[in-house]
Design a protein around this motif. Structure first.
Motif, PDB file in Angstrom:
ATOM      1  N   GLY A  63      12.656  -1.807 -10.315  1.00 33.64           N
ATOM      2  CA  GLY A  63      11.982  -1.859 -11.608  1.00 33.64           C
ATOM      3  C   GLY A  63      10.988  -2.996 -11.672  1.00 33.64           C
ATOM      4  O   GLY A  63      10.764  -3.701 -10.692  1.00 33.64           O
ATOM      5  N   GLY A  64      10.391  -3.174 -12.846  1.00 36.44           N
ATOM      6  CA  GLY A  64       9.429  -4.250 -13.044  1.00 36.44           C
ATOM      7  C   GLY A  64       8.002  -3.746 -13.066  1.00 36.44           C
ATOM      8  O   GLY A  64       7.730  -2.559 -13.168  1.00 36.44           O
ATOM      9  N   THR A  65       7.083  -4.691 -12.932  1.00 34.43           N
ATOM     10  CA  THR A  65       5.654  -4.434 -13.039  1.00 34.43           C
ATOM     11  C   THR A  65       5.054  -4.001 -11.702  1.00 34.43           C
ATOM     12  O   THR A  65       5.428  -4.524 -10.661  1.00 34.43           O
ATOM     13  N   PHE A  66       4.111  -3.070 -11.780  1.00 42.47           N
ATOM     14  CA  PHE A  66       3.369  -2.647 -10.596  1.00 42.47           C
ATOM     15  C   PHE A  66       2.174  -3.571 -10.375  1.00 42.47           C
ATOM     16  O   PHE A  66       1.637  -4.145 -11.314  1.00 42.47           O
ATOM     17  N   GLU A  67       1.755  -3.683  -9.121  1.00 48.04           N
ATOM     18  CA  GLU A  67       0.512  -4.373  -8.795  1.00 48.04           C
ATOM     19  C   GLU A  67      -0.342  -3.431  -7.958  1.00 48.04           C
ATOM     20  O   GLU A  67       0.174  -2.660  -7.145  1.00 48.04           O
ATOM     21  N   ARG A  68      -1.632  -3.473  -8.209  1.00 49.93           N
ATOM     22  CA  ARG A  68      -2.537  -2.594  -7.453  1.00 49.93           C
ATOM     23  C   ARG A  68      -2.652  -3.103  -6.027  1.00 49.93           C
ATOM     24  O   ARG A  68      -2.818  -4.301  -5.785  1.00 49.93           O
ATOM     25  N   CYS A  69      -2.543  -2.209  -5.066  1.00 51.51           N
ATOM     26  CA  CYS A  69      -2.730  -2.544  -3.658  1.00 51.51           C
ATOM     27  C   CYS A  69      -4.222  -2.777  -3.446  1.00 51.51           C
ATOM     28  O   CYS A  69      -5.033  -1.893  -3.717  1.00 51.51           O
ATOM     29  N   ARG A  70      -4.572  -3.956  -2.966  1.00 51.74           N
ATOM     30  CA  ARG A  70      -5.979  -4.309  -2.818  1.00 51.74           C
ATOM     31  C   ARG A  70      -6.353  -4.668  -1.387  1.00 51.74           C
ATOM     32  O   ARG A  70      -7.422  -4.312  -0.917  1.00 51.74           O
ATOM     33  N   THR A  71      -5.478  -5.390  -0.713  1.00 51.86           N
ATOM     34  CA  THR A  71      -5.820  -5.914   0.613  1.00 51.86           C
ATOM     35  C   THR A  71      -6.000  -4.774   1.606  1.00 51.86           C
ATOM     36  O   THR A  71      -5.071  -4.016   1.878  1.00 51.86           O
ATOM     37  N   GLY A  72      -7.226  -4.624   2.110  1.00 50.64           N
ATOM     38  CA  GLY A  72      -7.547  -3.598   3.086  1.00 50.64           C
ATOM     39  C   GLY A  72      -7.972  -2.269   2.493  1.00 50.64           C
ATOM     40  O   GLY A  72      -8.242  -1.322   3.227  1.00 50.64           O
ATOM     41  N   LEU A  73      -8.040  -2.176   1.165  1.00 52.82           N
ATOM     42  CA  LEU A  73      -8.402  -0.921   0.500  1.00 52.82           C
ATOM     43  C   LEU A  73      -9.666  -1.106  -0.334  1.00 52.82           C
ATOM     44  O   LEU A  73      -9.950  -2.215  -0.801  1.00 52.82           O
ATOM     45  N   PRO A  74     -10.409  -0.013  -0.576  1.00 50.76           N
ATOM     46  CA  PRO A  74     -11.542  -0.100  -1.495  1.00 50.76           C
ATOM     47  C   PRO A  74     -11.040  -0.438  -2.906  1.00 50.76           C
ATOM     48  O   PRO A  74      -9.868  -0.218  -3.215  1.00 50.76           O
ATOM     49  N   GLU A  75     -11.934  -0.934  -3.740  1.00 50.51           N
ATOM     50  CA  GLU A  75     -11.515  -1.268  -5.100  1.00 50.51           C
ATOM     51  C   GLU A  75     -10.957  -0.037  -5.814  1.00 50.51           C
ATOM     52  O   GLU A  75      -9.935  -0.096  -6.479  1.00 50.51           O
ATOM     53  N   TRP A  76     -11.637   1.096  -5.688  1.00 51.90           N
ATOM     54  CA  TRP A  76     -11.211   2.359  -6.287  1.00 51.90           C
ATOM     55  C   TRP A  76     -11.493   3.498  -5.323  1.00 51.90           C
ATOM     56  O   TRP A  76     -12.397   3.418  -4.499  1.00 51.90           O
ATOM     57  N   PHE A  77     -10.751   4.575  -5.470  1.00 51.69           N
ATOM     58  CA  PHE A  77     -11.036   5.835  -4.791  1.00 51.69           C
ATOM     59  C   PHE A  77     -11.618   6.773  -5.832  1.00 51.69           C
ATOM     60  O   PHE A  77     -11.203   6.755  -6.998  1.00 51.69           O
ATOM     61  N   ASP A  78     -12.581   7.607  -5.440  1.00 51.07           N
ATOM     62  CA  ASP A  78     -13.191   8.546  -6.383  1.00 51.07           C
ATOM     63  C   ASP A  78     -12.222   9.652  -6.789  1.00 51.07           C
ATOM     64  O   ASP A  78     -12.214  10.090  -7.933  1.00 51.07           O
ATOM     65  N   GLU A  79     -11.440  10.098  -5.822  1.00 52.79           N
ATOM     66  CA  GLU A  79     -10.520  11.205  -6.083  1.00 52.79           C
ATOM     67  C   GLU A  79      -9.083  10.742  -5.924  1.00 52.79           C
ATOM     68  O   GLU A  79      -8.811   9.691  -5.357  1.00 52.79           O
ATOM     69  N   ASN A  80      -8.165  11.549  -6.417  1.00 55.15           N
ATOM     70  CA  ASN A  80      -6.745  11.225  -6.357  1.00 55.15           C
ATOM     71  C   ASN A  80      -6.234  11.083  -4.930  1.00 55.15           C
ATOM     72  O   ASN A  80      -6.688  11.793  -4.035  1.00 55.15           O
ATOM     73  N   ILE A  81      -5.316  10.170  -4.737  1.00 53.74           N
ATOM     74  CA  ILE A  81      -4.485  10.164  -3.531  1.00 53.74           C
ATOM     75  C   ILE A  81      -3.387  11.164  -3.863  1.00 53.74           C
ATOM     76  O   ILE A  81      -2.512  10.898  -4.684  1.00 53.74           O
ATOM     77  N   ASP A  82      -3.495  12.317  -3.283  1.00 52.07           N
ATOM     78  CA  ASP A  82      -2.774  13.478  -3.779  1.00 52.07           C
ATOM     79  C   ASP A  82      -1.321  13.546  -3.319  1.00 52.07           C
ATOM     80  O   ASP A  82      -0.916  12.898  -2.354  1.00 52.07           O
ATOM     81  N   THR A  83      -0.570  14.365  -4.030  1.00 54.27           N
ATOM     82  CA  THR A  83       0.787  14.701  -3.640  1.00 54.27           C
ATOM     83  C   THR A  83       0.773  15.162  -2.190  1.00 54.27           C
ATOM     84  O   THR A  83      -0.151  15.838  -1.760  1.00 54.27           O
ATOM     85  N   TYR A  84       1.743  14.786  -1.420  1.00 57.70           N
ATOM     86  CA  TYR A  84       1.892  15.074   0.009  1.00 57.70           C
ATOM     87  C   TYR A  84       0.985  14.242   0.903  1.00 57.70           C
ATOM     88  O   TYR A  84       1.038  14.363   2.112  1.00 57.70           O
ATOM     89  N   CYS A  85       0.121  13.416   0.327  1.00 57.97           N
ATOM     90  CA  CYS A  85      -0.800  12.620   1.146  1.00 57.97           C
ATOM     91  C   CYS A  85      -0.358  11.169   1.278  1.00 57.97           C
ATOM     92  O   CYS A  85      -1.083  10.347   1.841  1.00 57.97           O
ATOM     93  N   LEU A  86       0.821  10.830   0.771  1.00 56.95           N
ATOM     94  CA  LEU A  86       1.403   9.499   0.865  1.00 56.95           C
ATOM     95  C   LEU A  86       2.825   9.650   1.369  1.00 56.95           C
ATOM     96  O   LEU A  86       3.578  10.467   0.853  1.00 56.95           O
ATOM     97  N   ASP A  87       3.176   8.868   2.390  1.00 59.09           N
ATOM     98  CA  ASP A  87       4.535   8.929   2.919  1.00 59.09           C
ATOM     99  C   ASP A  87       4.897   7.569   3.494  1.00 59.09           C
ATOM    100  O   ASP A  87       4.017   6.754   3.805  1.00 59.09           O
ATOM    101  N   ALA A  88       6.187   7.311   3.633  1.00 61.21           N
ATOM    102  CA  ALA A  88       6.661   6.031   4.156  1.00 61.21           C
ATOM    103  C   ALA A  88       8.027   6.205   4.801  1.00 61.21           C
ATOM    104  O   ALA A  88       8.768   7.134   4.469  1.00 61.21           O
ATOM    105  N   LEU A  89       8.336   5.298   5.703  1.00 61.47           N
ATOM    106  CA  LEU A  89       9.677   5.254   6.263  1.00 61.47           C
ATOM    107  C   LEU A  89      10.595   4.550   5.264  1.00 61.47           C
ATOM    108  O   LEU A  89      10.203   3.524   4.675  1.00 61.47           O
ATOM    109  N   PRO A  90      11.795   5.059   5.060  1.00 61.31           N
ATOM    110  CA  PRO A  90      12.699   4.461   4.081  1.00 61.31           C
ATOM    111  C   PRO A  90      13.041   2.995   4.351  1.00 61.31           C
ATOM    112  O   PRO A  90      13.325   2.253   3.425  1.00 61.31           O
ATOM    113  N   ASP A  91      12.973   2.566   5.617  1.00 61.63           N
ATOM    114  CA  ASP A  91      13.299   1.171   5.923  1.00 61.63           C
ATOM    115  C   ASP A  91      12.144   0.214   5.613  1.00 61.63           C
ATOM    116  O   ASP A  91      12.272  -1.004   5.741  1.00 61.63           O
ATOM    117  N   GLY A  92      10.994   0.748   5.204  1.00 61.52           N
ATOM    118  CA  GLY A  92       9.855  -0.076   4.819  1.00 61.52           C
ATOM    119  C   GLY A  92       8.963  -0.520   5.958  1.00 61.52           C
ATOM    120  O   GLY A  92       7.996  -1.250   5.742  1.00 61.52           O
TER     121      GLY A  92
END
Length: 131
Positions: A63-92
């Motif tokens: 829980g708690g507050t979110f922070e925008r990921c900035r380091t290594g990314l553009p300030e904004w993306f024009d289009e959505n980072i869509d469902t199924y286009c983000l994934d991660a390993l559970p161990d981080g």
């Protein structure tokens, strides 16, 4: 349980009987993708279904507050980072996402920093991270 939805990140600790929406720190609330990455949760948001000011956010899974990921990314993306286009390993240890304009980004520190690993690809429609 976690669900990216039009009102932010929905979470339930009772198997979906009740839900709360996490929005603190999100500059837009229309969420499309969510992934658990160790102790962090990653969620993409934008102004709406057609995108605009789209970004990736990182927060504590508990829980708690979110922070925008900035380091290594553009300030904004024009289009959505869509469902199924983000994934991660559970161990981080690894997270990745792709964009509709053919870029691929990855992180090895639970989404704190990102690097662009590929560009000029066809529009990314799915990202699957395997151990």
């Amino acid at each position: 349980m976690l669900a990216a939805c039009a009102g932010g990140l929905a979470s339930s600790t009772d198997r979906g009987a009740t839900w709360t929406h996490r929005t603190d720190g999100l500059e837009a609330r229309y969420s499309r993708a969510v992934a658990v990455c160790g102790d962090a949760v990653l969620v993409s948001t934008s102004n709406g279904p057609r995108g605009g000011r789209a970004a990736l956010y990182r927060g504590n899974l508990a829980g708690g507050t979110f922070e925008r990921c900035r380091t290594g990314l553009p300030e904004w993306f024009d289009e959505n980072i869509d469902t199924y286009c983000l994934d991660a390993l559970p161990d981080g240890s690894f997270a990745a996402f792709g964009t509709s304009d053919g870029r691929l980004y990855d992180s090895t520190d639970q989404g704190a920093t990102w690097g662009e690993r590929a560009s000029g690809l066809q529009p990314v429609q799915r990202v699957l991270v395997l151990p």
